[in-house]
Scaffold this motif. Sequence first.
Motif, PDB file in Angstrom:
ATOM      1  N   LYS A  14      14.122  42.167  34.806  1.00 40.12           N
ATOM      2  CA  LYS A  14      13.234  43.278  35.177  1.00 40.12           C
ATOM      3  C   LYS A  14      11.905  43.166  34.444  1.00 40.12           C
ATOM      4  CE  LYS A  14      16.657  46.913  36.030  1.00 40.12           C
ATOM      5  NZ  LYS A  14      17.143  48.213  35.530  1.00 40.12           N
ATOM      6  N   ASP A  15      11.958  42.894  33.133  1.00 37.34           N
ATOM      7  CA  ASP A  15      10.719  42.785  32.344  1.00 37.34           C
ATOM      8  C   ASP A  15       9.808  41.693  32.894  1.00 37.34           C
ATOM      9  OD1 ASP A  15      11.497  44.842  30.662  1.00 37.34           O
ATOM     10  OD2 ASP A  15      12.208  43.499  29.061  1.00 37.34           O
ATOM     11  N   ALA A  16      10.394  40.549  33.254  1.00 36.85           N
ATOM     12  CA  ALA A  16       9.589  39.451  33.794  1.00 36.85           C
ATOM     13  C   ALA A  16       8.897  39.877  35.084  1.00 36.85           C
ATOM     14  CB  ALA A  16      10.468  38.224  34.034  1.00 36.85           C
ATOM     15  N   LEU A  17       9.603  40.555  35.950  1.00 33.00           N
ATOM     16  CA  LEU A  17       9.019  40.946  37.241  1.00 33.00           C
ATOM     17  C   LEU A  17       8.053  42.120  37.125  1.00 33.00           C
ATOM     18  CD1 LEU A  17      12.026  40.447  39.650  1.00 33.00           C
ATOM     19  CD2 LEU A  17      10.065  38.967  39.293  1.00 33.00           C
ATOM     20  N   TYR A  18       8.247  42.988  36.135  1.00 26.90           N
ATOM     21  CA  TYR A  18       7.315  44.107  35.938  1.00 26.90           C
ATOM     22  C   TYR A  18       5.902  43.603  35.653  1.00 26.90           C
ATOM     23  CZ  TYR A  18      10.778  47.897  35.726  1.00 26.90           C
ATOM     24  OH  TYR A  18      11.748  48.815  36.020  1.00 26.90           O
ATOM     25  N   LYS A  19       5.770  42.361  35.175  1.00 30.16           N
ATOM     26  CA  LYS A  19       4.449  41.807  34.867  1.00 30.16           C
ATOM     27  C   LYS A  19       3.613  41.641  36.126  1.00 30.16           C
ATOM     28  CE  LYS A  19       6.032  39.706  30.677  1.00 30.16           C
ATOM     29  NZ  LYS A  19       6.465  38.522  29.978  1.00 30.16           N
ATOM     30  N   GLU A  20       4.241  41.663  37.274  1.00 28.87           N
ATOM     31  CA  GLU A  20       3.528  41.617  38.560  1.00 28.87           C
ATOM     32  C   GLU A  20       3.461  43.054  39.076  1.00 28.87           C
ATOM     33  OE1 GLU A  20       1.275  39.980  41.312  1.00 28.87           O
ATOM     34  OE2 GLU A  20       2.184  38.705  39.811  1.00 28.87           O
ATOM     35  N   GLY A  21       2.987  43.949  38.232  1.00 33.14           N
ATOM     36  CA  GLY A  21       3.017  45.388  38.443  1.00 33.14           C
ATOM     37  C   GLY A  21       2.589  45.895  39.799  1.00 33.14           C
ATOM     38  N   SER A  22       1.528  45.318  40.368  1.00 30.18           N
ATOM     39  CA  SER A  22       1.022  45.865  41.627  1.00 30.18           C
ATOM     40  C   SER A  22       2.012  45.693  42.777  1.00 30.18           C
ATOM     41  CB  SER A  22      -0.319  45.214  41.984  1.00 30.18           C
ATOM     42  OG  SER A  22      -0.142  43.826  42.186  1.00 30.18           O
ATOM     43  N   LEU A  23       2.985  44.785  42.629  1.00 21.03           N
ATOM     44  CA  LEU A  23       4.000  44.641  43.679  1.00 21.03           C
ATOM     45  C   LEU A  23       4.938  45.840  43.712  1.00 21.03           C
ATOM     46  CD1 LEU A  23       5.125  40.921  43.283  1.00 21.03           C
ATOM     47  CD2 LEU A  23       3.715  41.889  45.087  1.00 21.03           C
ATOM     48  N   PHE A  24       4.998  46.549  42.612  1.00 20.35           N
ATOM     49  CA  PHE A  24       6.003  47.597  42.485  1.00 20.35           C
ATOM     50  C   PHE A  24       5.385  48.988  42.392  1.00 20.35           C
ATOM     51  CE2 PHE A  24       7.574  43.630  40.574  1.00 20.35           C
ATOM     52  CZ  PHE A  24       8.490  43.320  41.552  1.00 20.35           C
ATOM     53  N   SER A  25       4.283  49.192  43.127  1.00 16.11           N
ATOM     54  CA  SER A  25       3.679  50.517  43.179  1.00 16.11           C
ATOM     55  C   SER A  25       4.566  51.489  43.960  1.00 16.11           C
ATOM     56  CB  SER A  25       2.279  50.452  43.773  1.00 16.11           C
ATOM     57  OG  SER A  25       2.336  49.904  45.074  1.00 16.11           O
ATOM     58  N   LYS A  26       5.395  50.946  44.855  1.00 17.48           N
ATOM     59  CA  LYS A  26       6.405  51.748  45.564  1.00 17.48           C
ATOM     60  C   LYS A  26       7.743  51.494  44.880  1.00 17.48           C
ATOM     61  CE  LYS A  26       5.565  49.642  49.384  1.00 17.48           C
ATOM     62  NZ  LYS A  26       5.620  49.125  50.745  1.00 17.48           N
ATOM     63  N   PRO A  27       8.688  52.426  44.972  1.00 14.54           N
ATOM     64  CA  PRO A  27      10.005  52.210  44.338  1.00 14.54           C
ATOM     65  C   PRO A  27      10.641  50.893  44.783  1.00 14.54           C
ATOM     66  CG  PRO A  27       9.814  54.455  45.160  1.00 14.54           C
ATOM     67  CD  PRO A  27       8.604  53.712  45.650  1.00 14.54           C
ATOM     68  N   PHE A  28      11.319  50.241  43.841  1.00 21.79           N
ATOM     69  CA  PHE A  28      11.963  48.967  44.114  1.00 21.79           C
ATOM     70  C   PHE A  28      13.315  48.918  43.408  1.00 21.79           C
ATOM     71  CE2 PHE A  28      12.854  44.465  43.420  1.00 21.79           C
ATOM     72  CZ  PHE A  28      12.703  43.980  44.702  1.00 21.79           C
ATOM     73  N   ASN A  29      14.302  48.342  44.072  1.00 13.52           N
ATOM     74  CA  ASN A  29      15.666  48.265  43.543  1.00 13.52           C
ATOM     75  C   ASN A  29      15.861  46.947  42.778  1.00 13.52           C
ATOM     76  OD1 ASN A  29      18.401  48.198  43.047  1.00 13.52           O
ATOM     77  ND2 ASN A  29      19.014  48.560  45.161  1.00 13.52           N
ATOM     78  N   PHE A  30      15.447  46.918  41.505  1.00 13.11           N
ATOM     79  CA  PHE A  30      15.591  45.714  40.682  1.00 13.11           C
ATOM     80  C   PHE A  30      17.059  45.354  40.475  1.00 13.11           C
ATOM     81  CE2 PHE A  30      11.301  46.935  39.437  1.00 13.11           C
ATOM     82  CZ  PHE A  30      10.662  45.704  39.444  1.00 13.11           C
ATOM     83  N   ASN A  31      17.907  46.360  40.286  1.00 14.28           N
ATOM     84  CA  ASN A  31      19.334  46.087  40.088  1.00 14.28           C
ATOM     85  C   ASN A  31      19.924  45.408  41.325  1.00 14.28           C
ATOM     86  OD1 ASN A  31      18.967  47.394  37.671  1.00 14.28           O
ATOM     87  ND2 ASN A  31      20.250  49.152  38.153  1.00 14.28           N
ATOM     88  N   GLY A  32      19.548  45.891  42.500  1.00 20.73           N
ATOM     89  CA  GLY A  32      20.036  45.291  43.737  1.00 20.73           C
ATOM     90  C   GLY A  32      19.531  43.867  43.912  1.00 20.73           C
ATOM     91  N   LEU A  33      18.249  43.624  43.585  1.00 17.69           N
ATOM     92  CA  LEU A  33      17.687  42.281  43.664  1.00 17.69           C
ATOM     93  C   LEU A  33      18.437  41.347  42.718  1.00 17.69           C
ATOM     94  CD1 LEU A  33      15.460  40.275  44.615  1.00 17.69           C
ATOM     95  CD2 LEU A  33      14.124  41.059  42.630  1.00 17.69           C
ATOM     96  N   PHE A  34      18.656  41.787  41.501  1.00 23.31           N
ATOM     97  CA  PHE A  34      19.364  40.966  40.516  1.00 23.31           C
ATOM     98  C   PHE A  34      20.767  40.633  41.021  1.00 23.31           C
ATOM     99  CE2 PHE A  34      21.946  40.492  36.620  1.00 23.31           C
ATOM    100  CZ  PHE A  34      21.228  39.478  35.987  1.00 23.31           C
ATOM    101  N   ALA A  35      21.463  41.624  41.546  1.00 19.49           N
ATOM    102  CA  ALA A  35      22.825  41.404  42.059  1.00 19.49           C
ATOM    103  C   ALA A  35      22.824  40.401  43.217  1.00 19.49           C
ATOM    104  CB  ALA A  35      23.441  42.730  42.502  1.00 19.49           C
ATOM    105  N   GLU A  36      21.830  40.479  44.095  1.00 15.39           N
ATOM    106  CA  GLU A  36      21.745  39.524  45.210  1.00 15.39           C
ATOM    107  C   GLU A  36      21.550  38.093  44.707  1.00 15.39           C
ATOM    108  OE1 GLU A  36      19.716  42.684  48.373  1.00 15.39           O
ATOM    109  OE2 GLU A  36      18.681  40.823  47.941  1.00 15.39           O
ATOM    110  N   VAL A  37      20.644  37.915  43.740  1.00 17.84           N
ATOM    111  CA  VAL A  37      20.379  36.572  43.219  1.00 17.84           C
ATOM    112  C   VAL A  37      21.604  36.046  42.464  1.00 17.84           C
ATOM    113  CG1 VAL A  37      18.873  35.160  41.754  1.00 17.84           C
ATOM    114  CG2 VAL A  37      17.895  37.000  43.137  1.00 17.84           C
ATOM    115  N   VAL A  38      22.264  36.911  41.685  1.00 18.60           N
ATOM    116  CA  VAL A  38      23.481  36.501  40.964  1.00 18.60           C
ATOM    117  C   VAL A  38      24.534  36.019  41.974  1.00 18.60           C
ATOM    118  CG1 VAL A  38      25.458  37.367  39.645  1.00 18.60           C
ATOM    119  CG2 VAL A  38      23.142  37.900  38.898  1.00 18.60           C
ATOM    120  N   ALA A  39      24.730  36.784  43.039  1.00 23.27           N
ATOM    121  CA  ALA A  39      25.749  36.432  44.030  1.00 23.27           C
ATOM    122  C   ALA A  39      25.415  35.114  44.744  1.00 23.27           C
ATOM    123  CB  ALA A  39      25.895  37.563  45.052  1.00 23.27           C
ATOM    124  N   ILE A  40      24.144  34.899  45.065  1.00 18.88           N
ATOM    125  CA  ILE A  40      23.735  33.692  45.787  1.00 18.88           C
ATOM    126  C   ILE A  40      23.748  32.477  44.860  1.00 18.88           C
ATOM    127  CG2 ILE A  40      21.803  32.561  46.968  1.00 18.88           C
ATOM    128  CD1 ILE A  40      21.066  35.439  48.003  1.00 18.88           C
TER     129      ILE A  40
END
Length: 157
Positions: free
Chosen positions: A59-85
């Motif tokens: 999450k910390d690494a991706l927060y550095k691209e702050g302007s991408l996350f001006s709208k709510p974003f599900n970081f936990n869901g993204l992490f779970a998807e990448v872990v599963a894949i």
Amino acid sequence: MHPQPPPPPPPPAATSRRELKDLADRILEKHGPSKRPVHILGEARFGGLEVQLALAAFKDALYKEGSLFSKPFNFNGLFAEVVAIAGGEGRGANGEDAVTLQELADCLEEFWPSPPPLPPPPAAEAKATTAVSPRKSEDDDYGFEEDGYDEFEDDDD
């Protein structure tokens, strides 16, 4: 009567890619399709592509691209998807799930437009544009027969 074998386990559910698609759409909107995910995530501010990241560091690494996350974003869901894949279960330092930004970039490629065709390599261009040189005469070791000079010609001066 013989006992019946247990039924086979159900096939694994297809891993959702909803959050990956959402992130890909946001990155494409900001950077356009010419920049590949590996180039964006490989920038110095993210800390390296091959570092194993648990959820908080991810999450910390991706927060550095702050302007991408001006709208709510599900970081936990993204992490779970990448872990599963990527198979990141239990790879972290303390046995927690972990993934790399390279794995995230690889997952995002699924949603990226095809890259434009590459230009031909310089060697191919040179071969295509090289002119054919004049043929050398069999008895001429010093020049081309088309040069207009005879090596043994006498000068009357």
